[in-house]
Write an enzyme that holds these catalytic residues in place. Structure first.
Site, short mmCIF file in Angstrom:
data_model
loop_
_atom_site.label_atom_id
_atom_site.label_comp_id
_atom_site.label_asym_id
_atom_site.label_seq_id
_atom_site.Cartn_x
_atom_site.Cartn_y
_atom_site.Cartn_z
CG HIS A 197 -26.88 -20.65 -37.40
ND1 HIS A 197 -27.73 -19.61 -37.12
CD2 HIS A 197 -26.65 -20.61 -38.74
CE1 HIS A 197 -28.01 -18.96 -38.25
NE2 HIS A 197 -27.36 -19.54 -39.24
NE ARG A 225 -0.14 -29.31 -60.25
CZ ARG A 225 0.38 -28.19 -60.79
NH1 ARG A 225 1.43 -27.59 -60.24
NH2 ARG A 225 -0.16 -27.66 -61.88
N GLY A 277 -15.76 -21.91 -60.16
CA GLY A 277 -17.20 -21.82 -59.99
C GLY A 277 -17.71 -22.72 -58.87
CG ASN A 288 -18.56 -15.16 -64.25
OD1 ASN A 288 -19.65 -14.80 -64.69
ND2 ASN A 288 -17.60 -15.65 -65.04
#
Length: 205
Positions: A115, A183, A142, A85
């Site tokens: 870094h 789970r 998301g 997306n």
């Protein structure tokens, strides 16, 4: 014969990111991403051609929503039926391998770059990069962040907003910051599309 900074980078060894040999490679990826993000969404073939030229390995079937950003491109390998997306960012200073039938929600970020902790070393612009591997049939929700040196096993679901700092096994649901397994995924999960909402109620299964 000494290694180039690019060879050190890909091998997971300390390297200097400001090396002259790396600058044009990053610029090439930046320009490709710029072109990709400016293409009319209806020009699907043109969009695919840009990513096929940029990525190290791509299948015929994949879809990456605009915008998309990466560091180099050549370190990215995606499997068949990959879908991402909006706003995918991949810092591919090390190899990023993504399996078949993988789905990403919006704003997923994959970071292979790192870094040094101590500021005196960090200020020399010495960096390192460690690979990320994502197995087949994985779904990242998301705003998921994947940190360097992480492997996610096949069929696993990572919940939205998770920050993955260590390996996640196959066939599990994992969430949180840092991301933890909550789970296993079981055959019983096939009966539901969301929590306790059954597919059978809609004559789908």
């Amino acid at each position: 014969m000494s290694k180039s900074e690019k060879e050190k980078m890909v091998a997971g060894e300390p390297y200097y990111a400001n090396a002259p040999e790396l600058a044009p490679l990053r610029l090439n990826a930046q320009r490709a991403c710029y072109r990709y993000n400016q293409i009319d969404p209806k020009n699907y073939k043109e969009r695919k051609s840009v990513l096929k030229a940029l990525f190290g390995s791509v299948p015929n079937m994949f879809h990456v929503e605009q915008p998309f950003y990466c560091d180099y491109g050549f370190n990215i390998e995606i499997g068949n039926n990959f879908f991402s997306n909006y706003h995918l960012t991949i810092l591919d200073t090390a190899p990023v391998k993504i399996g078949n039938d993988v789905m990403f929600g919006p704003n997923v970020s994959i970071y292979t770059a790192g870094h040094p902790i101590h500021h005196e070393i960090r200020n020399t612009l010495l960096e390192y990069a460690l690979p990320v591997t994502i197995g087949d049939n994985v779904w990242l929700g998301g705003n998921v962040v994947i940190n360097p040196n992480v492997t996610i096993g096949e069929n696993t679901v990572i919940g939205s907003g998770s920050v993955v700092t260590k390996d996640i096994p196959a066939n599990v649901i994992a969430v949180g910051n840092p991301c933890r397994v909550i789970r296993e995924i079981t055959p019983e999960d096939k009966a539901y599309y969301y929590k306790q909402r059954k597919l059978a109620d809609y004559n789908i299964i």
